[in-house]
Design a protein around this motif. Structure first.
Motif, PDB file in Angstrom:
ATOM      1  N   ARG A   1      32.333  45.459  51.727  1.00 35.38           N
ATOM      2  CA  ARG A   1      32.357  44.536  50.584  1.00 35.38           C
ATOM      3  C   ARG A   1      32.914  45.298  49.383  1.00 35.38           C
ATOM      4  NH1 ARG A   1      30.828  39.759  48.428  1.00 35.38           N
ATOM      5  NH2 ARG A   1      30.236  39.730  46.213  1.00 35.38           N
ATOM      6  N   ILE A   2      33.862  44.665  48.693  1.00 37.67           N
ATOM      7  CA  ILE A   2      34.497  45.279  47.527  1.00 37.67           C
ATOM      8  C   ILE A   2      34.404  44.309  46.362  1.00 37.67           C
ATOM      9  CG2 ILE A   2      36.597  46.316  46.597  1.00 37.67           C
ATOM     10  CD1 ILE A   2      37.512  46.828  49.461  1.00 37.67           C
ATOM     11  N   GLU A   3      33.994  44.822  45.191  1.00 32.81           N
ATOM     12  CA  GLU A   3      33.870  44.006  43.984  1.00 32.81           C
ATOM     13  C   GLU A   3      34.574  44.705  42.819  1.00 32.81           C
ATOM     14  OE1 GLU A   3      29.733  43.449  43.188  1.00 32.81           O
ATOM     15  OE2 GLU A   3      29.251  42.929  45.271  1.00 32.81           O
ATOM     16  N   GLY A   4      35.077  43.896  41.879  1.00 35.18           N
ATOM     17  CA  GLY A   4      35.602  44.447  40.634  1.00 35.18           C
ATOM     18  C   GLY A   4      37.100  44.344  40.452  1.00 35.18           C
ATOM     19  N   MET A   5      37.824  43.876  41.463  1.00 35.89           N
ATOM     20  CA  MET A   5      39.268  43.758  41.341  1.00 35.89           C
ATOM     21  C   MET A   5      39.638  42.398  40.744  1.00 35.89           C
ATOM     22  SD  MET A   5      37.925  43.258  44.432  1.00 35.89           S
ATOM     23  CE  MET A   5      38.068  42.446  46.030  1.00 35.89           C
ATOM     24  N   GLU A   6      40.912  42.227  40.474  1.00 31.65           N
ATOM     25  CA  GLU A   6      41.431  40.937  40.041  1.00 31.65           C
ATOM     26  C   GLU A   6      42.304  40.294  41.110  1.00 31.65           C
ATOM     27  OE1 GLU A   6      43.494  41.664  36.421  1.00 31.65           O
ATOM     28  OE2 GLU A   6      41.676  42.058  35.265  1.00 31.65           O
ATOM     29  N   HIS A   7      42.905  41.134  41.957  1.00 30.18           N
ATOM     30  CA  HIS A   7      43.790  40.654  43.007  1.00 30.18           C
ATOM     31  C   HIS A   7      43.596  41.484  44.278  1.00 30.18           C
ATOM     32  CE1 HIS A   7      45.887  39.476  39.256  1.00 30.18           C
ATOM     33  NE2 HIS A   7      46.214  38.409  39.937  1.00 30.18           N
ATOM     34  N   VAL A   8      43.961  40.894  45.388  1.00 27.58           N
ATOM     35  CA  VAL A   8      44.037  41.590  46.673  1.00 27.58           C
ATOM     36  C   VAL A   8      45.435  41.351  47.238  1.00 27.58           C
ATOM     37  CG1 VAL A   8      43.266  41.554  49.075  1.00 27.58           C
ATOM     38  CG2 VAL A   8      41.592  41.502  47.235  1.00 27.58           C
ATOM     39  N   CYS A   9      46.020  42.400  47.778  1.00 26.26           N
ATOM     40  CA  CYS A   9      47.294  42.271  48.477  1.00 26.26           C
ATOM     41  C   CYS A   9      47.003  42.288  49.978  1.00 26.26           C
ATOM     42  CB  CYS A   9      48.234  43.416  48.106  1.00 26.26           C
ATOM     43  SG  CYS A   9      49.807  43.363  48.976  1.00 26.26           S
ATOM     44  N   ALA A  10      47.278  41.183  50.646  1.00 30.29           N
ATOM     45  CA  ALA A  10      47.046  41.060  52.089  1.00 30.29           C
ATOM     46  C   ALA A  10      48.385  40.962  52.793  1.00 30.29           C
ATOM     47  CB  ALA A  10      46.194  39.834  52.390  1.00 30.29           C
ATOM     48  N   ASP A  11      48.737  41.991  53.539  1.00 29.31           N
ATOM     49  CA  ASP A  11      50.006  42.017  54.282  1.00 29.31           C
ATOM     50  C   ASP A  11      51.198  41.715  53.378  1.00 29.31           C
ATOM     51  OD1 ASP A  11      48.562  42.599  56.548  1.00 29.31           O
ATOM     52  OD2 ASP A  11      48.573  40.547  57.319  1.00 29.31           O
ATOM     53  N   GLY A  12      51.162  42.295  52.173  1.00 35.38           N
ATOM     54  CA  GLY A  12      52.299  42.189  51.271  1.00 35.38           C
ATOM     55  C   GLY A  12      52.299  40.978  50.363  1.00 35.38           C
ATOM     56  N   GLU A  13      51.310  40.082  50.497  1.00 33.03           N
ATOM     57  CA  GLU A  13      51.201  38.920  49.618  1.00 33.03           C
ATOM     58  C   GLU A  13      49.978  39.069  48.726  1.00 33.03           C
ATOM     59  OE1 GLU A  13      53.470  36.681  49.382  1.00 33.03           O
ATOM     60  OE2 GLU A  13      54.643  37.128  51.176  1.00 33.03           O
ATOM     61  N   ILE A  14      50.103  38.700  47.459  1.00 31.08           N
ATOM     62  CA  ILE A  14      49.043  38.928  46.478  1.00 31.08           C
ATOM     63  C   ILE A  14      48.257  37.645  46.233  1.00 31.08           C
ATOM     64  CG2 ILE A  14      48.556  39.591  44.093  1.00 31.08           C
ATOM     65  CD1 ILE A  14      51.049  41.371  44.245  1.00 31.08           C
ATOM     66  N   PHE A  15      46.919  37.786  46.214  1.00 32.60           N
ATOM     67  CA  PHE A  15      46.030  36.656  46.004  1.00 32.60           C
ATOM     68  C   PHE A  15      44.993  37.001  44.936  1.00 32.60           C
ATOM     69  CE2 PHE A  15      47.488  36.743  50.373  1.00 32.60           C
ATOM     70  CZ  PHE A  15      47.908  35.440  50.588  1.00 32.60           C
ATOM     71  N   PRO A  16      44.632  36.039  44.058  1.00 26.66           N
ATOM     72  CA  PRO A  16      43.534  36.279  43.108  1.00 26.66           C
ATOM     73  C   PRO A  16      42.232  36.494  43.872  1.00 26.66           C
ATOM     74  CG  PRO A  16      44.788  34.303  42.528  1.00 26.66           C
ATOM     75  CD  PRO A  16      45.232  34.694  43.900  1.00 26.66           C
ATOM     76  N   CYS A  17      41.468  37.505  43.447  1.00 25.54           N
ATOM     77  CA  CYS A  17      40.213  37.800  44.151  1.00 25.54           C
ATOM     78  C   CYS A  17      39.403  38.798  43.323  1.00 25.54           C
ATOM     79  CB  CYS A  17      40.505  38.380  45.537  1.00 25.54           C
ATOM     80  SG  CYS A  17      39.031  38.762  46.513  1.00 25.54           S
ATOM     81  N   THR A  18      38.131  38.509  43.094  1.00 28.09           N
ATOM     82  CA  THR A  18      37.262  39.428  42.363  1.00 28.09           C
ATOM     83  C   THR A  18      36.219  40.087  43.260  1.00 28.09           C
ATOM     84  OG1 THR A  18      35.790  37.595  41.743  1.00 28.09           O
ATOM     85  CG2 THR A  18      37.562  38.169  40.194  1.00 28.09           C
ATOM     86  N   ALA A  19      36.026  39.553  44.457  1.00 26.06           N
ATOM     87  CA  ALA A  19      35.094  40.153  45.417  1.00 26.06           C
ATOM     88  C   ALA A  19      35.508  39.738  46.818  1.00 26.06           C
ATOM     89  CB  ALA A  19      33.653  39.716  45.147  1.00 26.06           C
ATOM     90  N   ALA A  20      35.402  40.665  47.769  1.00 30.51           N
ATOM     91  CA  ALA A  20      35.826  40.375  49.143  1.00 30.51           C
ATOM     92  C   ALA A  20      34.814  40.917  50.136  1.00 30.51           C
ATOM     93  CB  ALA A  20      37.199  40.974  49.418  1.00 30.51           C
ATOM     94  N   ASP A  21      34.382  40.047  51.050  1.00 27.44           N
ATOM     95  CA  ASP A  21      33.608  40.464  52.215  1.00 27.44           C
ATOM     96  C   ASP A  21      34.584  40.584  53.380  1.00 27.44           C
ATOM     97  OD1 ASP A  21      30.780  40.496  51.312  1.00 27.44           O
ATOM     98  OD2 ASP A  21      31.213  38.391  50.847  1.00 27.44           O
ATOM     99  N   ILE A  22      34.619  41.780  53.982  1.00 26.50           N
ATOM    100  CA  ILE A  22      35.674  42.103  54.931  1.00 26.50           C
ATOM    101  C   ILE A  22      35.063  42.505  56.277  1.00 26.50           C
ATOM    102  CG2 ILE A  22      37.716  43.527  55.327  1.00 26.50           C
ATOM    103  CD1 ILE A  22      37.637  44.113  52.250  1.00 26.50           C
ATOM    104  N   GLY A  23      35.585  41.921  57.340  1.00 28.52           N
ATOM    105  CA  GLY A  23      35.158  42.273  58.687  1.00 28.52           C
ATOM    106  C   GLY A  23      36.352  42.303  59.612  1.00 28.52           C
ATOM    107  N   VAL A  24      36.087  42.369  60.918  1.00 28.57           N
ATOM    108  CA  VAL A  24      37.182  42.465  61.887  1.00 28.57           C
ATOM    109  C   VAL A  24      36.887  41.590  63.097  1.00 28.57           C
ATOM    110  CG1 VAL A  24      36.172  44.540  62.941  1.00 28.57           C
ATOM    111  CG2 VAL A  24      38.626  44.053  63.231  1.00 28.57           C
ATOM    112  N   PHE A  25      37.915  40.868  63.562  1.00 30.06           N
ATOM    113  CA  PHE A  25      37.855  40.148  64.830  1.00 30.06           C
ATOM    114  C   PHE A  25      38.562  41.009  65.879  1.00 30.06           C
ATOM    115  CE2 PHE A  25      37.984  35.977  62.263  1.00 30.06           C
ATOM    116  CZ  PHE A  25      36.609  35.914  62.215  1.00 30.06           C
TER     117      PHE A  25
END
Length: 292
Positions: free
Chosen positions: A257-281
């Protein structure tokens, strides 16, 4: 098996639009998110086996994979890749495949979205924004555009405060709270057109590779960037090398879990995001080596 060719005219300076596809149904993407919706629709409309051949980069691969997963069709829909993007970083792990080969790859899930290659936060995310501009300029593409993006971002604020919690491969809890130059969550090693940011990341191990680079001076950054590009910051056992030990933390994780950002870059594309819960399939999507 029905083949759909997903061609992104915005990728790689329009190379996909010049390609003569060998077979199948051609579909030209219209905007960001379009390929995801189209692939989901095709998967829901047909019960037979499907292959979606991507003529584009990491972002288009992301959308095609996301559409397959949205439709719950990974058991009968596979992905082929003809690398026509700017960085083509995920395609690097497919280069060893022979015609007709296939492999199953893990997929990162974060909030309600996915990533096949890598999530980037902080410096790298800012660089992607600048790189998108640089690659519109004449004679600039691929890793050179990324390098120019790095140079531009260095003239501005290059750190931010993040709060990171994670569970590692052994179930141990860990955290980081402080200034960060960049943070990456990887399924595969490369980003930025060939920067080996996560040297020991494996696409099929069911784990997330978390790299945290703490705040450093511009001079220190410049002195290390070449070694970082080559992957010299982490050895084959996943341990940070001595030269980088005071600024880099590297963990192989089950969840983050990551908090405190304004954006996340996912595979080269940027999305607004202030907190992310991250897992794996694990082993979530099948890639095929296909005829271009």
């Amino acid at each position: 098996m029905t083949r759909y060719n997903i061609l992104n005219l915005a990728a790689g300076q329009g190379l996909a639009g010049k390609e003569k596809t060998p077979q199948g149904i051609d579909y030209y993407t219209k905007c960001i998110g379009d390929a995801r919706l189209y692939v989901k629709d095709r998967c829901l409309a047909h019960a037979d086996d499907l292959c979606f051949c991507v003529y584009g980069g990491d972002g288009t691969i992301n959308e095609v994979v996301s559409g397959i997963l949205d439709a719950n069709a990974a058991d009968r829909a596979s992905v082929g890749v003809v690398p026509y993007g700017t960085g083509n970083d995920f395609a690097r792990i497919l280069q060893h495949m022979q015609q007709g080969d296939s492999l199953w790859s893990d997929v990162i899930h974060w909030n309600d979205a996915y990533a096949v290659n890598m999530l980037n936060i902080g410096f790298d995310c800012s660089v992607v924004e600048k790189t998108a501009h640089m690659k519109t300029l004449p004679l600039i593409s691929g890793s050179f555009a990324y390098i120019l993006g790095v140079a531009d971002v260095l003239f501005h604020k290059i750190s931010r405060s993040l709060y990171i919690r994670y569970t590692d491969a052994n179930g141990k809890q860990g955290s980081y709270d402080g200034q960060v130059l960049l943070c990456a969550v990887a399924n595969a090693p490369y980003c930025g057109g060939g920067f080996c940011a996560a040297p020991v990341a494996q696409y099929d191990d069911g784990l997330l590779d978390l790299m945290i680079i703490r705040k450093v001076s511009r001079a220190r950054f410049l002195s290390l960037v070449s070694a970082y590009r080559s992957g010299a910051h982490v050895n084959s056992d996943g341990d940070v090398t001595r030269r980088f030990a005071d600024i880099i933390s590297y963990h192989r994780c089950k969840s983050i879990r990551i908090e405190g950002m304004e954006h996340v870059c996912a595979d080269g594309e940027i999305f607004p995001c202030t907190a992310a819960d991250i897992g794996v399939f694990p082993h979530a999507i099948r890639f095929l080596r296909v005829h271009a």
